[in-house]
Design an enzyme around this catalytic site. Structure first.
Site, PDB file in Angstrom:
ATOM      1  CE  LYS A 119      -4.412  -1.422   0.569  1.00  0.00           C
ATOM      2  NZ  LYS A 119      -5.573  -0.959  -0.211  1.00  0.00           N
ATOM      3  CB  SER A 175      -0.346  -7.784  -0.717  1.00  0.00           C
ATOM      4  OG  SER A 175      -1.076  -8.574   0.214  1.00  0.00           O
TER       5      SER A 175
END
Length: 319
Positions: free
Chosen positions: A56, A306
């Site tokens: 992110k 991720s």
């Protein structure tokens, strides 16, 4: 849906120019043990090596770099289960911007501590992400803060898409990319890059069966809310984000739902086979590849890991 402009591949290239001054290129590693387990040539994109431990941060830094002086002066507010909040807090510290992060009750304490350490103000509201998101949207107008959606932001998608650009620059022969889906920015970015560079590459989204809002919205091509009961906070949304969905509807090849037990097994396999720490959302692509073992046999695939932000309590429980 039409109010948000779709990001383009050129936007991704612009994002890469900005991000290379702030973030290191993350490794793309291959592990013989994973190759044998899956019967494929497997590349793992290690976004758990980012400064905040999650992909992110790419979107947060790029979006913050694009804010106007007036927006930076006002400050920003966003809702998060943890990794997006860390991203905005980290980026706000880089650019000297006040940041308010709204988190739901029982959020991951490791992620909350990290947000606090980056200097952001933390507010706790609601039972889950979508409660925090509704509160956040209201308080943005009340306090004059610039609201940052964790999904419906073109600059966020362009920023996180750079992870897929790095994969294909290093391994252009990749045939399939498995990517986790919570809000959908990562999957949308993967589609945008992969389909521009080589339309034959298959992009596969992965979500928890216990929080299937994005999957249902993609499948039925309309906004659909769904129960949120997963322990994987990176996948924990009740309501979809429609800007990523516009890209997914056009470009995503397939979408897999996996059980939470499969996510936990993915965490354990990454520890054993790759000596690396993945949170459940980060292990989702591996869980999906295990489910699809027959389909991927002999192929070259990439798994986007991720994030790796597990709490000690979660790790003990999973082991």
């Amino acid at each position: 849906m039409s109010e948000w402009p779709l990001p383009t591949f050129v936007d991704v290239l612009r994002a890469r120019q900005v991000l290379q001054a702030f973030l290191p290129r993350t490794p793309l590693y291959r592990y013989p043990a994973l190759d044998r387990l899956l019967g494929a040539r497997v590349y793992v994109k290690h976004e758990n090596f980012q400064p905040i431990g999650a992909f992110k941060v790419r979107g947060g830094v790029y979006l913050m770099s694009r804010l106007s002086p007036e927006e930076r002066a006002r400050g920003v507010i966003t809702a998060s289960t943890g990794n997006h909040g860390q991203s905005i807090a980290y980026a706000a510290a880089l650019f000297g911007v006040r940041a308010v992060i709204v988190v739901p009750q029982n959020a991951n304490p490791v992620k909350i501590e990290a947000i606090r350490n980056y200097g952001a103000e933390i507010r706790t509201y609601g039972r889950d992400f979508d409660d925090a998101r509704s509160y956040c949207e209201h308080m943005a107008s009340e306090e004059g803060l610039r609201y940052i959606s964790s999904g419906d932001e073109p600059d966020l998608i362009a920023g996180v898409a750079t992870e897929t650009l790095e994969i294909l620059e290093e391994q252009p022969d990749v045939e399939m990319i498995f990517v986790p889906v919570g809000g959908g920015s990562g999957a949308a970015g993967a589609c945008l890059v992969a389909k521009t560079l080589n339309p034959e590459i298959q992009v596969i989204g992965v979500q928890s069966a216990r929080a299937p809002a994005a999957y249902l919205t993609w499948r039925h091509r309309r906004w659909m809310e769904a129960p949120m009961e997963t322990m994987a906070e990176g996948l924990a949304t009740r309501r979809p984000f429609m800007l990523p969905q516009r890209i997914l509807w056009e470009k995503l090849d397939d979408f897999i739902l996996v059980d939470d037990e499969e996510l936990i097994e993915g965490v354990r396999i990454y520890l054993e086979k790759a000596k690396t720490l993945a949170e459940p959302a980060g292990a989702a692509p591996l869980a999906a590849a295990l489910r699809w073992r027959d389909r991927i046999r002999g192929r070259t695939i990439a798994l986007i890991l991720s994030g790796g932000n597990l709490s000690p309590e979660q790790l003990r429980r999973f082991l």
